[in-house]
Design an enzyme around this catalytic site. Sequence first.
Site, PDB file in Angstrom:
ATOM      1  N   LYS A   1     -79.354 -22.575  72.863  1.00 26.13           N
ATOM      2  CA  LYS A   1     -80.557 -22.198  73.688  1.00 26.13           C
ATOM      3  C   LYS A   1     -80.702 -20.496  73.645  1.00 26.13           C
ATOM      4  O   LYS A   1     -82.447 -20.211  73.558  1.00 26.13           O
ATOM      5  CB  LYS A   1     -80.659 -22.593  74.999  1.00 26.13           C
TER       6      LYS A   1
ATOM      7  N   ARG B   1     -75.239 -23.388  91.421  1.00 28.83           N
ATOM      8  CA  ARG B   1     -76.062 -23.366  90.567  1.00 28.83           C
ATOM      9  C   ARG B   1     -76.430 -25.301  90.818  1.00 28.83           C
ATOM     10  O   ARG B   1     -76.250 -26.067  91.680  1.00 28.83           O
ATOM     11  CB  ARG B   1     -75.985 -23.041  89.459  1.00 28.83           C
TER      12      ARG B   1
HETATM   13  C1  LIG Z   1     -76.700 -21.702  79.536  1.00 32.82           C
HETATM   14  C2  LIG Z   1     -75.835 -22.514  79.298  1.00 32.82           C
HETATM   15  C3  LIG Z   1     -73.505 -22.453  78.540  1.00 32.82           C
HETATM   16  C4  LIG Z   1     -73.520 -21.527  77.642  1.00 32.82           C
HETATM   17  O1  LIG Z   1     -73.417 -19.479  78.416  1.00 32.82           O
HETATM   18  P1  LIG Z   1     -72.988 -18.344  77.571  1.00 32.82           P
HETATM   19  O2  LIG Z   1     -72.940 -18.070  78.407  1.00 32.82           O
HETATM   20  O3  LIG Z   1     -74.455 -17.784  76.790  1.00 32.82           O
HETATM   21  O4  LIG Z   1     -71.839 -19.117  77.017  1.00 32.82           O
HETATM   22  C5  LIG Z   1     -73.040 -23.084  79.050  1.00 32.82           C
HETATM   23  N1  LIG Z   1     -73.257 -24.264  80.529  1.00 32.82           N
HETATM   24  C6  LIG Z   1     -74.278 -24.509  80.742  1.00 32.82           C
HETATM   25  C7  LIG Z   1     -74.956 -25.133  81.569  1.00 32.82           C
HETATM   26  C8  LIG Z   1     -75.532 -23.311  80.343  1.00 32.82           C
HETATM   27  O5  LIG Z   1     -76.650 -23.868  80.952  1.00 32.82           O
END
Ligand SMILES: *Cc1c(COP(=O)(O)O)cnc(C)c1O
Length: 354
Positions: A36, A129
Site C-alpha cells: 500500500k 483499531r
Molecule cells: C498497513 C498494514 C500492514 C503493514 O504495516 P507495515 O507497518 O507497513 O508493516 C499490515 N496489516 C494491516 C492490517 C495494515 O493495514
Amino acid sequence: MKNPRIEIDLNKIKYNTEYIVSKCRKIGISVMGVTKAFCGDTDIASSMVDGGVSFLADSRLENIIKLKDIQIPKVMLRIPMQSEVHDVALNCDYSLNSEISTITMLSEESIKLGKKHNIILMIDLGDLREGIWYEDNFDCIKKIKALDGIKIAGIGTNLTCYGGVIPSFENLSKLIEIADIIENIIGYKLEIISGGNSSSLHLVLKGEMPSRINNLRVGEAILLGRETAYGSIIDNLYDDIFMLYGEIIEIKKKPSYPVGEIGVDAFGKTPVFADKGLRLRAILAMGRGDVDFKNIIPIDDSIEIIGGSSDHLILDIQNSKNNYSVGDEIVFKINYGSLLQSMTSHYVKKIKKL
Ligand SMILES: *Cc1c(COP(=O)(O)O)cnc(C)c1O
C-alpha cells in the site's frame, strides 16, 4: 532528470525482502508483502515476490487489481467496505474481516462467483483499531461457519498502528489462545495465525515470537529497513531504497526573521521564528503537495529544513560545506509518512532502478 523525483532501488527491495523472509521462514512464519505504501506498483511488488513473500497484501482494492497478473495469493488488508464486497470476492483470495454483516455479503457474492472466499478474522488485542475485542465470546464463529461462500482461513491482529501497543510474547499468546477457542468451534486447524505488521518483527529477531504465530504482514520494514515497534534500523537491511530528489530554484542570503507583522501562514498556523541573523537559504521546487517536510532527512546533514508551503521547500544551507548552485539537486532519505505521500503524489516522478 525531472524533479521532484523518487528513485527506487528494486534490487535492494528484493534483498530486504529475502532477509526478512528468511528470518521468518526459519521459525515457520510466512510473509505477506504489503504494497500500500507504493500504490501497488507492479515492479516493486514483483521485487517483493522475487524476495520470497508468499502473498501480496494491500488495503486498497484498486492496488490489488493492479497486481492481478502477478501469480500469488492476494490479501485485502482493510476490512472491506460493504460497497466493494463484489470486487473483493472477485479479486482477492483472502480478506481481513471483523463484521458479520459484511462477511455474510462476501459469502453471497462468492457463491454467485462459484467461489469460496478465505477470511482472516481480526482480533483486537488492545490497540483499538480494527478487530473483534479479545474478550468476546466468539459466538459469531458458529454463524460464519454456516456461510457456504466463506472459509475461516485464519485469525490475525494489528498492533501499534493506532494505540501504539507493542507486540509482545504475552499479547500474541492471547491470539493463540483465541485460535484454540475458534478451532474448537470450527473443528479444523486454522491455516493462518497472523501476528501483525512490521512492529512484530522485533519478536522474530529476538527469538521471542510465540510458536503458533505463522504469518506476518510486512511493508515498512522491507521498504525502509526498520522495525516499527521501537523504530530501529534492522541490522543488515538497506534504509536507502527510496531516495527523494528536489531541485534548487533560488539561493539567497536573507534574514532569518521575517520583516513586518506576522499573521498566519498558508496552512493557518502562526509561524514562530528564531532570529539567527543573515543566513544562506535555498528554495527547492517541492512542497507539501509532494512530501511531508517532517518526514524527510537531507543526506547532507548540515542542511536544515526551515519550512515551506504547498510548492516550496525552504532550506538553511549556511552550514553546508557544499557550494550549492541554482539547478543543483538535494537528496533526502524519507520515512513512512513521506513515502506514502510522495508515492501517492502524481507530481513526484518515480524512477525505478535495477
Ligand atoms: C498497513 C498494514 C500492514 C503493514 O504495516 P507495515 O507497518 O507497513 O508493516 C499490515 N496489516 C494491516 C492490517 C495494515 O493495514
